[in-house]
Design an enzyme around this catalytic site. Structure first.
Site, PDB file in Angstrom:
ATOM      1  N   CYS A 139      43.027   5.572  43.675  1.00 28.50           N
ATOM      2  CA  CYS A 139      43.135   5.241  45.229  1.00 28.50           C
ATOM      3  C   CYS A 139      43.868   3.716  45.167  1.00 28.50           C
ATOM      4  O   CYS A 139      45.140   3.803  44.930  1.00 28.50           O
ATOM      5  CB  CYS A 139      42.065   5.374  45.773  1.00 28.50           C
ATOM      6  SG  CYS A 139      42.095   5.215  47.694  1.00 28.50           S
TER       7      CYS A 139
ATOM      8  N   HIS B 159      38.683   9.572  44.637  1.00 28.89           N
ATOM      9  CA  HIS B 159      37.763   8.542  43.958  1.00 28.89           C
ATOM     10  C   HIS B 159      36.820   9.469  43.065  1.00 28.89           C
ATOM     11  O   HIS B 159      35.693   9.862  43.434  1.00 28.89           O
ATOM     12  CB  HIS B 159      36.997   7.897  44.817  1.00 28.89           C
ATOM     13  CG  HIS B 159      37.606   6.804  45.852  1.00 28.89           C
ATOM     14  ND1 HIS B 159      37.681   5.596  45.145  1.00 28.89           N
ATOM     15  CD2 HIS B 159      38.023   6.658  46.877  1.00 28.89           C
ATOM     16  CE1 HIS B 159      38.267   4.730  46.000  1.00 28.89           C
ATOM     17  NE2 HIS B 159      38.432   5.587  47.110  1.00 28.89           N
TER      18      HIS B 159
ATOM     19  N   GLU C 135      35.283   8.483  40.792  1.00 25.97           N
ATOM     20  CA  GLU C 135      34.148   7.519  40.251  1.00 25.97           C
ATOM     21  C   GLU C 135      32.932   7.466  41.273  1.00 25.97           C
ATOM     22  O   GLU C 135      31.977   6.958  41.126  1.00 25.97           O
ATOM     23  CB  GLU C 135      34.789   5.977  40.238  1.00 25.97           C
ATOM     24  CG  GLU C 135      35.282   5.342  41.418  1.00 25.97           C
ATOM     25  CD  GLU C 135      36.775   5.735  41.699  1.00 25.97           C
ATOM     26  OE1 GLU C 135      37.177   6.678  41.659  1.00 25.97           O
ATOM     27  OE2 GLU C 135      37.347   4.701  42.578  1.00 25.97           O
TER      28      GLU C 135
END
Ligand code: GLN
Length: 246
Positions: free
Chosen positions: A101, A225, A227
């Site tokens: 991102c 994302h 993560e």
């Protein structure tokens, strides 16, 4: 070595840094540790570390730049020689670097819809990205992504579990500047047009649609994302790519 001794590849120490100026660096570190558990058969000993200074960066063999706010990250990096050293890390030393991102925006050669006066980038990926392509924070969404390059689900042979993509003020590639050297890894069916047409489901598909993951040599960018999920499959894949490149 005698003929009776088995030949084993020497183990390598690989230090992976996560740029920790702002954004989701803790989340990336936690998934890196999770991913490393699945990579015990590789001849590599991983260590993972937060990077805030040029000295810390110099100790790294590979780097992740997290999601967050790209303008903030570059403003902080530009306060010291870190921004220049990040450019050197990516473009001169050509060490494996993955941006998610905001990290993807920073690794792009050009970005559109930047704040007034433009913004400093690191570059390395020969693409032009469109920032905040899908709109504002409130227009965030999730979509199931088919990513053929990540390890498939172990539950059933041949069954591929989609990856849940989280898109928050996400960029997409507006233009590929680098020709054939830029590999498109994933696209998302044109969501903006679909929403205008009153359809809500977005899906990945091959060939056309918005480019949401691209790679050029050592540099990898993703609009979403990983993560912010509990799914370490992309981290696992990327770490094994890092080992293969060393
Ligand atoms: N979730 C994110 O990382 C958003 C990125 C943001 N649009 C930026 O320009 O940095």
């Amino acid at each position: 070595m005698t003929a009776s001794q088995p030949h084993t590849a020497p183990r390598r120490r690989i230090c992976v840094g996560v740029l920790a100026l702002q954004g989701g660096f803790h989340e990336h570190l936690s998934l890196l540790h999770q991913a490393a558990q699945h990579l015990k058969s590789l001849p590599a000993d991983f260590s993972f570390t937060q990077v805030r200074t040029s000295e810390q960066l110099a100790a790294c063999d590979a780097l992740i730049i997290p999601g967050g706010e790209s303008t903030t990250i570059s403003l902080i990096a530009a306060q010291t020689d870190l921004l220049q050293n990040l450019r050197d890390f990516v473009k001169v030393q050509k060490k494996p670097t993955w941006g998610t991102c905001a990290g993807f925006i920073l690794l792009s050669q050009r970005a559109n819809a930047t704040k007034k006066g433009g913004q400093e980038l690191i570059g390395g990926l020969d693409v032009c990205v469109h920032r905040n392509h899908f709109g504002r924070q409130i227009e965030s969404f999730e979509a199931d992504l088919d990513l053929p390059f990540i390890p498939s689900s172990s539950e059933k042979e041949g069954e591929r579990r989609p990856f849940r993509g989280v898109f928050i003020r996400a960029p997409v590639v507006e233009e590929v500047l680098g020709g054939d050297s830029v590999e498109v890894l994933a696209t998302l069916e044109n969501r903006v047009d679909r929403m205008r047409a009153g359809q809500s489901q977005a899906q990945t598909r091959g060939g056309s649609g918005d480019i949401i993951a691209a790679r050029q040599g050592n540099v990898l960018g993703m609009s979403f994302h990983p993560e912010l999920t509990q799914d370490a499959r992309i981290h696992q894949w990327w770490l094994s790519e890092v080992v293969a490149r060393r």
